[in-house]
Design an enzyme around this catalytic site. Structure first.
Site, PDB file in Angstrom:
ATOM      1  CB  SER A 123      -0.915   0.014   1.221  1.00 51.16           C
ATOM      2  OG  SER A 123      -1.844  -1.033   1.176  1.00 51.16           O
ATOM      3  N   GLY A 128      -4.199   2.515  -1.990  1.00 53.06           N
ATOM      4  CA  GLY A 128      -4.495   1.507  -0.980  1.00 53.06           C
ATOM      5  C   GLY A 128      -5.233   0.340  -1.587  1.00 53.06           C
ATOM      6  CD1 TRP A 153      -2.301   2.247   4.276  1.00 48.24           C
ATOM      7  CD2 TRP A 153      -2.278   3.115   6.334  1.00 48.24           C
ATOM      8  NE1 TRP A 153      -2.993   3.424   4.232  1.00 48.24           N
ATOM      9  CE2 TRP A 153      -3.006   3.989   5.489  1.00 48.24           C
ATOM     10  CE3 TRP A 153      -2.127   3.457   7.684  1.00 48.24           C
ATOM     11  CZ2 TRP A 153      -3.579   5.164   5.936  1.00 48.24           C
ATOM     12  CZ3 TRP A 153      -2.701   4.647   8.134  1.00 48.24           C
ATOM     13  CH2 TRP A 153      -3.411   5.473   7.269  1.00 48.24           C
ATOM     14  CB  THR A 155       1.860  -4.790   9.877  1.00 46.49           C
ATOM     15  OG1 THR A 155       0.528  -4.285   9.793  1.00 46.49           O
ATOM     16  CG2 THR A 155       1.982  -5.633  11.132  1.00 46.49           C
ATOM     17  CD  GLU A 359      -3.590  -9.061   4.652  1.00 47.41           C
ATOM     18  OE1 GLU A 359      -3.600  -9.106   3.407  1.00 47.41           O
ATOM     19  OE2 GLU A 359      -2.585  -9.333   5.331  1.00 47.41           O
TER      20      GLU A 359
END
Length: 375
Positions: A123, A128, A153, A155, A359
């Protein structure tokens, strides 16, 4: 659905770990926005960081249903930990499926042991739900690629050591999206600000900024232009993982609501005897179990020849929305106490929202389902 004796044993072992080691860290990790690294080390000792690594590189190479069971039980303890684990497993999946022998030998044995931690950079701030619009470029330059752009974004953005990156080799050609593996310590790669979030606060979510980052051409994972198809293939498994995490989150909220209903007394008796409470719990159980069955069905499909796109999207859509409903009702069962931080259901409610977004949003899942049905 019937589980094998091995799957039942894994589920029970991970549930015990979730209750004894993960859940006790959840409140502090949420309040301090800090990831519980000692929990990660425990997951590594249990070889759960090796789930999507082939056996020849020190991994477990688990079947789809076992992968879902682990995600469910880790999320039962704390969603932020489950999210970090699933993203690490996305990274190892990409290396396992698309990497060369040299790339696999370099990265996978250590990643199977839990470190380096993996990140998945698809993303962008302006791309996105439609990654084809990405602007990050990995321009060829002799024996290297030069990467410029920003990913968002991400993680494990802070704690990761290796990044699976998607970038165009020609910024003006949307058909050149390609997949790369980038060491986190590469010159020019910087971690941006850590997002302050409604939930999932223990998970480090950041931007990654690439400023003339040079990597050797052997760090390319897919053929030029095959990056998006690779991403969508891998994300099918990722969506099953998020569906499973949604189930674990919902089950945690349901169990806490049942426990509270047994203990809390009103009108001269436990509130479990009040019909409206009993009906709430019945609805919460039904949604959780329906989510579980959809998820397990999709998980079994991961072991087939074709990625189960429709089943994965169906499970992810239903389970994530159910997690929102169930955690909401868990607060209602707790009444005013559920709205305070003295009880964990408010955190579960805040965490649940992200399952409908990452996701692929609920709306994207509906688009995938409709396309499979009609096109």
């Amino acid at each position: 659905m019937e589980l094998t004796s091995e799957q039942r044993a894994i589920r029970e072992t991970v549930r015990e770990f979730a209750l004894e080691e993960i859940r006790p860290t959840a409140r502090e990790a949420d309040e301090n926005e800090s990831f519980p690294e000692e929990v990660w080390d425990g997951l590594a000792e249990m070889e759960l960081t090796a789930m999507t690594v082939p056996e020849e590189y020190g991994g477990l190479d688990v079947d789809g249903l076992t992968y879902a069971l682990v995600n469910e039980e880790v999320a039962y303890g704390q969603l932020a930990v489950a999210t970090a684990l699933s993203v690490h497993c996305l990274a190892t999946s990409c290396l396992a499926e698309f990497g060369t022998e040299a790339q696999k030998e370099r990265w996978l044995p250590e990643m199977a042991e839990g470190r380096p931690v993996g990140a998945f950079a698809l993303s962008e701030p302006d791309a996105g739900s439609n990654p084809a619009e990405m602007s990050t470029e990995a321009a060829p330059d002799g024996d290297e690629y030069v990467i410029n752009g920003t990913k968002q974004w991400i993680t494990n953005g802070v704690r990761s050591d290796v990044v699976i990156l998607f970038a165009k080799t020609d910024a003006d050609d949307p058909g050149t999206v390609t997949q790369f593996v980038v060491p986190k310590d590469a010159n020019g790669l910087a971690v941006g600000k850590k997002e302050e979030k409604l939930g999932l606060r223990a998970s480090d979510t950041t931007t990654l900024i690439f400023d003339d980052v040079r990597i050797p051409k052997e760090n390319r994972l897919t053929e030029v232009g095959r990056g998006l198809s690779a991403a969508f293939s891998i994300l099918t498994g990722g969506r099953v993982g998020i569906a499973a995490q949604s189930v674990g989150l919902a089950q945690s909220a349901l169990d806490l609501a049942i426990e509270y209903a047994e203990e809390r007394e009103q009108f001269d008796g436990p509130i479990r005897d009040i019909q409206s409470i009993r009906h709430k719990l019945a609805d919460m159980h039904t949604q959780t179990q329906a989510s579980r069955l959809l998820t397990y069905d999709a998980a079994r499909g991961l072991d087939g020849d074709e990625p189960p796109a429709m089943a994965a999207s169906t499970a992810k859509y239903f389970a994530s929305e159910a997690a929102m409903d169930v955690t909401n009702e868990a607060i209602q069962v707790h009444g005013g106490y559920g709205y305070t931080t003295d009880f964990p259901v408010e955190r579960l409610y805040r965490d649940a929202k992200i399952t409908t977004i990452y996701e692929g949003t609920t709306q994207i899942q509906k688009t995938v389902i409709a396309r499979e049905l009609l096109d």
